[in-house]
Design a protein around this motif. Structure first.
Motif, PDB file in Angstrom:
ATOM      1  N   GLN B  55       0.814  -1.215   0.000  1.00  0.00           N
ATOM      2  CA  GLN B  55       0.000   0.000   0.000  1.00  0.00           C
ATOM      3  C   GLN B  55       0.848   1.266   0.000  1.00  0.00           C
ATOM      4  O   GLN B  55       0.575   2.208  -0.735  1.00  0.00           O
ATOM      5  CB  GLN B  55      -0.885  -0.023   1.246  1.00  0.00           C
ATOM      6  CG  GLN B  55      -1.927   1.064   1.273  1.00  0.00           C
ATOM      7  CD  GLN B  55      -2.741   0.991   2.545  1.00  0.00           C
ATOM      8  OE1 GLN B  55      -2.878  -0.077   3.120  1.00  0.00           O
ATOM      9  NE2 GLN B  55      -3.267   2.111   2.972  1.00  0.00           N
ATOM     10  N   GLN B  57       3.753   2.024  -1.159  1.00  0.00           N
ATOM     11  CA  GLN B  57       4.473   2.451  -2.356  1.00  0.00           C
ATOM     12  C   GLN B  57       3.554   3.122  -3.380  1.00  0.00           C
ATOM     13  O   GLN B  57       4.022   3.713  -4.339  1.00  0.00           O
ATOM     14  CB  GLN B  57       5.223   1.272  -2.982  1.00  0.00           C
ATOM     15  CG  GLN B  57       4.384   0.220  -3.637  1.00  0.00           C
ATOM     16  CD  GLN B  57       5.165  -1.075  -3.838  1.00  0.00           C
ATOM     17  OE1 GLN B  57       5.606  -1.716  -2.900  1.00  0.00           O
ATOM     18  NE2 GLN B  57       5.362  -1.453  -5.090  1.00  0.00           N
ATOM     19  N   PHE B  58       2.239   3.023  -3.190  1.00  0.00           N
ATOM     20  CA  PHE B  58       1.314   3.680  -4.113  1.00  0.00           C
ATOM     21  C   PHE B  58       0.716   4.946  -3.512  1.00  0.00           C
ATOM     22  O   PHE B  58       0.147   5.738  -4.214  1.00  0.00           O
ATOM     23  CB  PHE B  58       0.166   2.735  -4.475  1.00  0.00           C
ATOM     24  CG  PHE B  58       0.583   1.619  -5.383  1.00  0.00           C
ATOM     25  CD1 PHE B  58       0.735   1.835  -6.743  1.00  0.00           C
ATOM     26  CD2 PHE B  58       0.826   0.360  -4.882  1.00  0.00           C
ATOM     27  CE1 PHE B  58       1.120   0.809  -7.581  1.00  0.00           C
ATOM     28  CE2 PHE B  58       1.219  -0.668  -5.718  1.00  0.00           C
ATOM     29  CZ  PHE B  58       1.365  -0.447  -7.067  1.00  0.00           C
ATOM     30  N   LYS B  59       0.838   5.096  -2.217  1.00  0.00           N
ATOM     31  CA  LYS B  59       0.009   6.044  -1.496  1.00  0.00           C
ATOM     32  C   LYS B  59      -0.057   7.451  -2.098  1.00  0.00           C
ATOM     33  O   LYS B  59      -1.093   7.894  -2.553  1.00  0.00           O
ATOM     34  CB  LYS B  59       0.468   6.146  -0.044  1.00  0.00           C
ATOM     35  CG  LYS B  59      -0.531   6.887   0.815  1.00  0.00           C
ATOM     36  CD  LYS B  59      -0.856   6.096   2.044  1.00  0.00           C
ATOM     37  CE  LYS B  59      -2.044   6.698   2.755  1.00  0.00           C
ATOM     38  NZ  LYS B  59      -2.504   5.894   3.845  1.00  0.00           N
ATOM     39  N   PRO B  61       1.548   9.063  -4.845  1.00  0.00           N
ATOM     40  CA  PRO B  61       1.446   9.378  -6.281  1.00  0.00           C
ATOM     41  C   PRO B  61       0.037   9.207  -6.819  1.00  0.00           C
ATOM     42  O   PRO B  61      -0.335   9.868  -7.779  1.00  0.00           O
ATOM     43  CB  PRO B  61       2.395   8.378  -6.942  1.00  0.00           C
ATOM     44  CG  PRO B  61       3.288   7.917  -5.850  1.00  0.00           C
ATOM     45  CD  PRO B  61       2.479   7.975  -4.606  1.00  0.00           C
ATOM     46  N   THR B  62      -0.775   8.344  -6.178  1.00  0.00           N
ATOM     47  CA  THR B  62      -2.079   7.984  -6.722  1.00  0.00           C
ATOM     48  C   THR B  62      -2.973   9.193  -6.974  1.00  0.00           C
ATOM     49  O   THR B  62      -3.423   9.411  -8.100  1.00  0.00           O
ATOM     50  CB  THR B  62      -2.804   7.036  -5.750  1.00  0.00           C
ATOM     51  OG1 THR B  62      -1.957   5.927  -5.539  1.00  0.00           O
ATOM     52  CG2 THR B  62      -4.114   6.584  -6.330  1.00  0.00           C
TER      53      THR B  62
END
Lengths: 309, 70
Positions: B55, B57-59, B61-62
Motif C-alpha cells: 500500500q 508504495q502507491f500512497k 502518487p495515486t
C-alpha cells in the motif's frame, strides 16, 4: 489353537448358545479373504494408475490440428496452491485497464467498492469513483441523468450496449473483461501471449481488412490492434512500463476481477487443512477401534444340551 | 500419569456443566489458534505481495496521478 472367549449369549436356563471367540491363529477362510483383499488392492491400484496415466497423456496432447500458436506458460506469482496475487501488480494492472483497455472493453462486474483493500485504499477508491460519471435515474420527470460515481457503483462501460460497441469497432464486439481469464482456456497465459504476440503475418499470408495478425488468436486474425507499447503509460509506483510489464500487470488484474475470492480461498485452504488433518487422523483411529473386535472375532455355535441329559 | 488423567477427569469431564463449559471455551480457543496460525502462515508465505504490504508504495502518487489523468 489358542482362543479367548470375548462374550457369550445365554437362554433363560443359563445354557450357553453362542460364543464369540478372539482367534489368534489364521484359518483357511481368513487366508482366502487375505488373497481376495490383495487382489482388490492390486486391481484398484492398477485402475487408478491407468486413469491418472490417461489423464496425464491427454494433457500432453500436441493439438497439432489447432488453428493457433501454443501458449508459453509463465511463472505467475499466484501459481502455487497457497500463493496470493501480487497486489502491486494488480494495482498497476488496474491502471493499465483504466488508461488502455477501458476505451473499448467494459468491466461490468467490478464495482469501486471491490477495489478497496485490494488495489486502493477507501479514500482512493472514493476519489476514483467520483471522477467517473455514472448514469442514474429515472428522476422525477422520468429522465436518466449523470452523476459522479460512488463506491457502490459498478465501473462504467465504454458503450451503452453491444450493438453500439460493434458499430464502434468495425463490427467486432470487444468482450467484457470481468471473467475473461476464466472464459478462455489457460486464461492468464492466453491473455499475456495474445497481448504481446502481435507480429507481421508470415510470407504469403494475405492480410485481411480491419484485422491484425496474431498467431495466438484462434484463426490468426484479430480485430483488436496491438495495444501495448513500451512506456505507454506511467505507473504510479514508478515501475518501468515495458510492454511485457503492462501485459503481465493487466493479466494479473484480470485474474483478480475473475476470481475476487482468490486470496481468501487460498487463505481458507490453509485453515481447512489445519482443521481437517487432525480430524482425519482421529476418524481413522476411531474406525480402527470400532472395527478391532469385529475383524478379529470368531463366532462359534454350540448345540444346547438336551433337557433330560 | 494416571493422577494427571484423574485430575483432568475430575476437573472437566465428570460433571455435565464443566464439560459443556470446557467444550464452549475450547472451541473458541481452538478457532482463534487455527485462525491466527493460518493467517500467519499465509502472510509469511506471501510477504510483500498483499495489499497491506504494498500500500505504501502507491500512497502519495495515486491522487496526483488519477487527478492529472482526468
Amino acid at each position: 489353537m489358542t482362543s479367548t472367549i470375548l462374550c457369550r449369549t445365554s437362554r433363560q436356563n443359563h445354557q450357553i448358545l453362542v460364543y464369540v471367540i478372539r482367534n489368534s491363529s489364521s484359518t483357511s477362510n481368513q487366508t482366502s479373504i487375505r488373497w481376495k483383499r490383495l487382489a482388490y488392492q492390486i486391481g484398484g491400484g492398477l485402475l487408478t494408475t491407468g486413469a491418472l496415466g490417461y489423464a496425464w497423456a491427454h494433457s500432453q496432447a500436441v493439438h497439432a490440428s489447432g488453428n493457433k500458436a501454443h501458449l508459453v506458460s509463465l511463472p505467475w506469482s499466484f501459481q502455487g496452491p497457497f500463493d496470493s496475487l501480487d497486489h502491486a501488480s494488480v494495482r498497476r494492472g488496474f491502471e493499465v485497464y483504466k488508461q488502455v483497455c477501458a476505451a473499448c472493453h467494459s468491466l461490468r462486474f467490478v464495482a469501486y467498492r471491490h477495489l478497496v483493500g485490494v488495489t486502493h485504499t477507501e479514500e482512493e477508491a472514493k476519489t476514483l469513483a467520483a471522477q467517473d460519471q455514472i448514469e442514474d435515474g429515472p428522476d422525477d420527470k422520468g429522465n436518466m441523468f449523470k452523476r459522479p460515481g460512488k463506491l457502490t457503483d459498478y465501473l462504467p462501460s465504454p458503450y451503452p450496449n453491444d450493438n453500439a460497441a460493434k458499430d464502434g469497432n468495425a463490427g467486432a464486439l470487444p468482450p467484457d473483461l470481468s471473467l475473461i481469464t476464466l472464459g478462455r482456456t489457460d486464461g492468464c497465459n492466453y491473455i499475456f501471449n495474445l497481448l504481446t504476440g502481435y507480429q507481421d503475418p508470415p510470407a504469403g499470408v494475405k492480410g485481411e481488412p480491419n484485422l491484425h495478425y496474431n498467431p495466438y488468436f484462434s484463426g490468426g486474425w484479430i480485430a483488436m490492434p496491438k495495444q501495448l507499447y513500451d512506456d505507454q503509460i506511467e505507473y504510479s509506483d514508478g515501475t518501468k512500463a515495458s510492454e511485457s510489464q503492462l501485459a503481465k500487470d493487466v493479466t494479473e488484474f484480470l485474474k483478480w476481477t475473475a476470481e475476487r475470492d482468490h486470496d481468501d480461498r487460498k487463505r481458507l485452504a490453509i485453515k481447512a487443512i489445519l482443521i481437517f488433518a487432525p480430524l482425519a487422523v482421529l476418524s481413522y483411529h476411531w474406525k480402527r477401534v470400532k472395527w478391532a473386535t469385529l475383524k478379529s472375532r470368531k463366532i462359534a455355535f454350540y448345540r444346547p444340551k438336551a433337557k433330560d441329559e | 500419569m494416571s493422577s494427571v488423567t484423574k485430575t483432568i477427569y475430575n476437573l472437566f469431564f465428570r460433571r455435565s456443566a464443566t464439560i459443556a463449559l470446557s467444550v464452549v471455551v475450547g472451541v473458541f480457543a481452538y478457532e482463534r489458534l487455527i485462525d491466527k496460525t493460518a493467517d500467519y502462515m499465509f502472510e509469511r508465505r506471501n510477504q510483500g505481495k498483499l495489499w497491506k504490504h504494498v500500500q505504501s508504495q502507491f500512497k502519495m502518487p495515486t491522487d496526483e496521478e488519477e487527478e492529472s489523468s482526468e
